[in-house]
Motif scaffolding. Structure first.
Motif, PDB file in Angstrom:
ATOM      1  N   VAL A   1       0.922  -1.232  -0.061  1.00 53.73           N
ATOM      2  CA  VAL A   1      -0.136  -0.059   0.283  1.00 53.73           C
ATOM      3  C   VAL A   1       0.946   1.273  -0.092  1.00 53.73           C
ATOM      4  O   VAL A   1       0.533   2.400  -0.717  1.00 53.73           O
ATOM      5  N   VAL A   2       1.937   1.151   0.583  1.00 52.32           N
ATOM      6  CA  VAL A   2       2.822   2.450   0.741  1.00 52.32           C
ATOM      7  C   VAL A   2       3.654   2.465  -0.693  1.00 52.32           C
ATOM      8  O   VAL A   2       3.635   3.455  -1.169  1.00 52.32           O
ATOM      9  N   GLN A   3       3.948   1.425  -1.254  1.00 47.15           N
ATOM     10  CA  GLN A   3       4.526   1.659  -2.407  1.00 47.15           C
ATOM     11  C   GLN A   3       3.364   2.166  -3.604  1.00 47.15           C
ATOM     12  O   GLN A   3       3.670   2.908  -4.357  1.00 47.15           O
ATOM     13  N   LEU A   4       2.155   1.833  -3.417  1.00 49.43           N
ATOM     14  CA  LEU A   4       1.067   2.050  -4.318  1.00 49.43           C
ATOM     15  C   LEU A   4       0.656   3.517  -4.122  1.00 49.43           C
ATOM     16  O   LEU A   4       0.735   4.247  -5.136  1.00 49.43           O
ATOM     17  N   ASN A   5       0.755   3.991  -2.925  1.00 50.53           N
ATOM     18  CA  ASN A   5       0.591   5.471  -2.603  1.00 50.53           C
ATOM     19  C   ASN A   5       1.680   6.460  -3.246  1.00 50.53           C
ATOM     20  O   ASN A   5       1.436   7.231  -3.781  1.00 50.53           O
ATOM     21  N   ASN A   6       2.957   5.706  -3.022  1.00 50.60           N
ATOM     22  CA  ASN A   6       3.970   6.495  -3.914  1.00 50.60           C
ATOM     23  C   ASN A   6       4.024   6.650  -5.273  1.00 50.60           C
ATOM     24  O   ASN A   6       4.086   7.734  -5.816  1.00 50.60           O
ATOM     25  N   VAL A   7       3.612   5.647  -5.961  1.00 52.65           N
ATOM     26  CA  VAL A   7       3.326   5.592  -7.369  1.00 52.65           C
ATOM     27  C   VAL A   7       2.152   6.522  -7.838  1.00 52.65           C
ATOM     28  O   VAL A   7       2.250   7.197  -8.539  1.00 52.65           O
ATOM     29  N   VAL A   8       1.003   6.833  -7.040  1.00 52.07           N
ATOM     30  CA  VAL A   8      -0.155   7.590  -7.220  1.00 52.07           C
ATOM     31  C   VAL A   8       0.392   8.760  -6.945  1.00 52.07           C
ATOM     32  O   VAL A   8       0.196   9.516  -7.717  1.00 52.07           O
ATOM     33  N   ALA A   9       1.209   9.065  -5.902  1.00 54.58           N
ATOM     34  CA  ALA A   9       1.724  10.415  -5.681  1.00 54.58           C
ATOM     35  C   ALA A   9       2.637  10.829  -6.605  1.00 54.58           C
ATOM     36  O   ALA A   9       2.388  12.191  -7.249  1.00 54.58           O
ATOM     37  N   THR A  10       3.324  10.254  -7.048  1.00 58.10           N
ATOM     38  CA  THR A  10       4.307  10.620  -8.473  1.00 58.10           C
ATOM     39  C   THR A  10       3.361  10.785  -9.520  1.00 58.10           C
ATOM     40  O   THR A  10       3.618  11.784 -10.288  1.00 58.10           O
TER      41      THR A  10
ATOM     42  N   LEU B   1       0.501  11.959  -9.754  1.00 62.19           N
ATOM     43  CA  LEU B   1      -0.071  13.132  -9.577  1.00 62.19           C
ATOM     44  C   LEU B   1       0.677  14.640  -9.340  1.00 62.19           C
ATOM     45  O   LEU B   1       0.293  15.531  -9.275  1.00 62.19           O
ATOM     46  N   GLY B   2       1.924  14.104  -9.285  1.00 65.59           N
ATOM     47  CA  GLY B   2       2.937  15.288  -9.080  1.00 65.59           C
ATOM     48  C   GLY B   2       2.956  16.021  -7.743  1.00 65.59           C
ATOM     49  O   GLY B   2       3.060  16.927  -7.680  1.00 65.59           O
ATOM     50  N   VAL B   3       2.631  14.945  -6.727  1.00 67.96           N
ATOM     51  CA  VAL B   3       2.674  15.454  -5.316  1.00 67.96           C
ATOM     52  C   VAL B   3       3.360  14.368  -4.477  1.00 67.96           C
ATOM     53  O   VAL B   3       4.001  13.494  -4.950  1.00 67.96           O
ATOM     54  N   THR B   4       3.382  14.466  -2.987  1.00 68.84           N
ATOM     55  CA  THR B   4       3.980  13.600  -2.421  1.00 68.84           C
ATOM     56  C   THR B   4       2.972  12.477  -1.694  1.00 68.84           C
ATOM     57  O   THR B   4       1.995  12.841  -1.716  1.00 68.84           O
ATOM     58  N   ASP B   5       3.647  11.732  -1.043  1.00 66.00           N
ATOM     59  CA  ASP B   5       2.703  10.466  -0.348  1.00 66.00           C
ATOM     60  C   ASP B   5       1.872  11.224   0.657  1.00 66.00           C
ATOM     61  O   ASP B   5       0.631  10.920   0.899  1.00 66.00           O
ATOM     62  N   THR B   6       2.442  11.988   1.321  1.00 71.43           N
ATOM     63  CA  THR B   6       1.677  12.766   2.463  1.00 71.43           C
ATOM     64  C   THR B   6       0.397  13.580   1.820  1.00 71.43           C
ATOM     65  O   THR B   6      -0.715  13.628   2.540  1.00 71.43           O
ATOM     66  N   ASP B   7       0.927  14.215   0.581  1.00 71.61           N
ATOM     67  CA  ASP B   7      -0.247  15.081  -0.002  1.00 71.61           C
ATOM     68  C   ASP B   7      -1.421  14.174  -0.299  1.00 71.61           C
ATOM     69  O   ASP B   7      -2.588  14.476  -0.253  1.00 71.61           O
ATOM     70  N   VAL B   8      -0.975  12.746  -0.938  1.00 70.48           N
ATOM     71  CA  VAL B   8      -2.098  11.850  -1.088  1.00 70.48           C
ATOM     72  C   VAL B   8      -2.999  11.614   0.021  1.00 70.48           C
ATOM     73  O   VAL B   8      -4.201  11.448   0.109  1.00 70.48           O
ATOM     74  N   GLN B   9      -2.022  11.283   1.062  1.00 68.29           N
ATOM     75  CA  GLN B   9      -2.932  11.037   2.291  1.00 68.29           C
ATOM     76  C   GLN B   9      -3.930  12.315   2.776  1.00 68.29           C
ATOM     77  O   GLN B   9      -5.103  12.218   3.280  1.00 68.29           O
ATOM     78  N   CYS B  10      -3.637  13.475   2.406  1.00 65.78           N
ATOM     79  CA  CYS B  10      -4.346  14.381   2.621  1.00 65.78           C
ATOM     80  C   CYS B  10      -5.544  14.538   1.919  1.00 65.78           C
ATOM     81  O   CYS B  10      -6.721  14.743   2.412  1.00 65.78           O
ATOM     82  N   LEU B  11      -5.637  14.214   0.737  1.00 66.97           N
ATOM     83  CA  LEU B  11      -6.686  14.201  -0.270  1.00 66.97           C
ATOM     84  C   LEU B  11      -7.578  13.084   0.317  1.00 66.97           C
ATOM     85  O   LEU B  11      -8.838  13.434   0.176  1.00 66.97           O
TER      86      LEU B  11
ATOM     87  N   VAL C   1      -7.481  11.276  -7.877  1.00 67.93           N
ATOM     88  CA  VAL C   1      -7.170  10.169  -6.992  1.00 67.93           C
ATOM     89  C   VAL C   1      -8.110   9.103  -7.150  1.00 67.93           C
ATOM     90  O   VAL C   1      -7.772   7.977  -6.993  1.00 67.93           O
ATOM     91  N   ARG C   2      -9.429   9.301  -7.211  1.00 67.32           N
ATOM     92  CA  ARG C   2     -10.325   8.112  -7.448  1.00 67.32           C
ATOM     93  C   ARG C   2      -9.782   7.153  -8.672  1.00 67.32           C
ATOM     94  O   ARG C   2      -9.672   6.118  -8.580  1.00 67.32           O
ATOM     95  N   ASP C   3      -9.470   7.967  -9.829  1.00 64.02           N
ATOM     96  CA  ASP C   3      -9.130   7.405 -11.116  1.00 64.02           C
ATOM     97  C   ASP C   3      -7.869   6.659 -10.730  1.00 64.02           C
ATOM     98  O   ASP C   3      -7.577   5.519 -11.278  1.00 64.02           O
TER      99      ASP C   3
ATOM    100  N   GLY D   1      -8.332   0.887 -10.448  1.00 59.28           N
ATOM    101  CA  GLY D   1      -7.777  -0.420 -10.693  1.00 59.28           C
ATOM    102  C   GLY D   1      -7.864  -1.110  -9.501  1.00 59.28           C
ATOM    103  O   GLY D   1      -8.498  -2.244  -9.516  1.00 59.28           O
ATOM    104  N   LEU D   2      -7.235  -0.754  -8.351  1.00 63.48           N
ATOM    105  CA  LEU D   2      -7.033  -1.420  -7.289  1.00 63.48           C
ATOM    106  C   LEU D   2      -8.702  -1.545  -6.567  1.00 63.48           C
ATOM    107  O   LEU D   2      -8.890  -2.739  -6.193  1.00 63.48           O
ATOM    108  N   VAL D   3      -9.436  -0.517  -6.804  1.00 67.90           N
ATOM    109  CA  VAL D   3     -10.869  -0.844  -6.118  1.00 67.90           C
ATOM    110  C   VAL D   3     -11.543  -1.758  -7.024  1.00 67.90           C
ATOM    111  O   VAL D   3     -12.116  -3.044  -6.371  1.00 67.90           O
TER     112      VAL D   3
END
Length: 161
Positions: free
Chosen positions: A27-36, A38-48, A110-112, A116-118
């Motif tokens: 999950v941490v690795q997936l969040n990192n890929v998503v953040a990348t 989106l052009g933001v950081t992992d914590t930014d994704v947590q914020c969203l 973020v939802r998009d 795939g995981l959902v």
């Protein structure tokens, strides 16, 4: 220890010692890929995720929710504003303050990214009985509560007990 007790202990050990940590790492690795993406950081994704789940909140409340200092939260919000994912709005209860709210574009992105995981997870759960689904949900909610309690314990300075 009886054989059923050993079997149960083996299942618990595999769950807490192998399966959950392995899943958490992915999950941490997936969040990192998503953040990348989106052009933001992992914590930014947590914020969203926090804004999507709990709604608009002040920068201070958001900082607490994602475990940041207020200065770091300000930089995070600046990044998310620049990425078009959030906006600052006057606080309806106190116009001297602002609240941070997600933009529809930010939520959609973020939802998009997680769609795939959902879909895979829905497929994975398709063969589970209602009873099994209730057990999984109970475990996840309990683990969420325990994890929050452990974060609090470690942050409060009582970490090595």
């Amino acid at each position: 220890m009886t054989a059923p007790d050993q079997d149960r202990q083996g299942l618990v050990d595999e769950l807490v010692g192998v399966a959950v940590p392995g899943y958490a790492i992915l999950v941490v690795q997936l969040n990192n890929v998503v953040a990348t993406q989106l052009g933001v950081t992992d914590t930014d994704v947590q914020c969203l995720h926090a804004l999507d789940r709990y709604g608009p909140m002040t920068p201070g409340a958001l900082a607490k929710r994602v475990n940041l200092t207020t200065g770091s939260a300000t930089r995070m919000i600046d990044r998310l504003v620049a990425a078009g994912c959030v906006r600052r709005m006057p606080d309806p209860d106190d116009r001297r303050k602002v609240v941070v709210e997600p933009t529809q574009e930010g939520l959609d992105r973020v939802r998009d990214a997680y769609a795939g995981l959902v879909e895979r997870t829905r497929d994975d759960l398709g063969d589970f009985t209602d009873e099994e689904l209730r057990a999984v949900l109970r475990f996840v909610r309990t683990a969420e509560h325990s994890t929050a309690a452990e974060i609090h314990r470690l942050q409060s300075g009582t970490g090595n007990q």
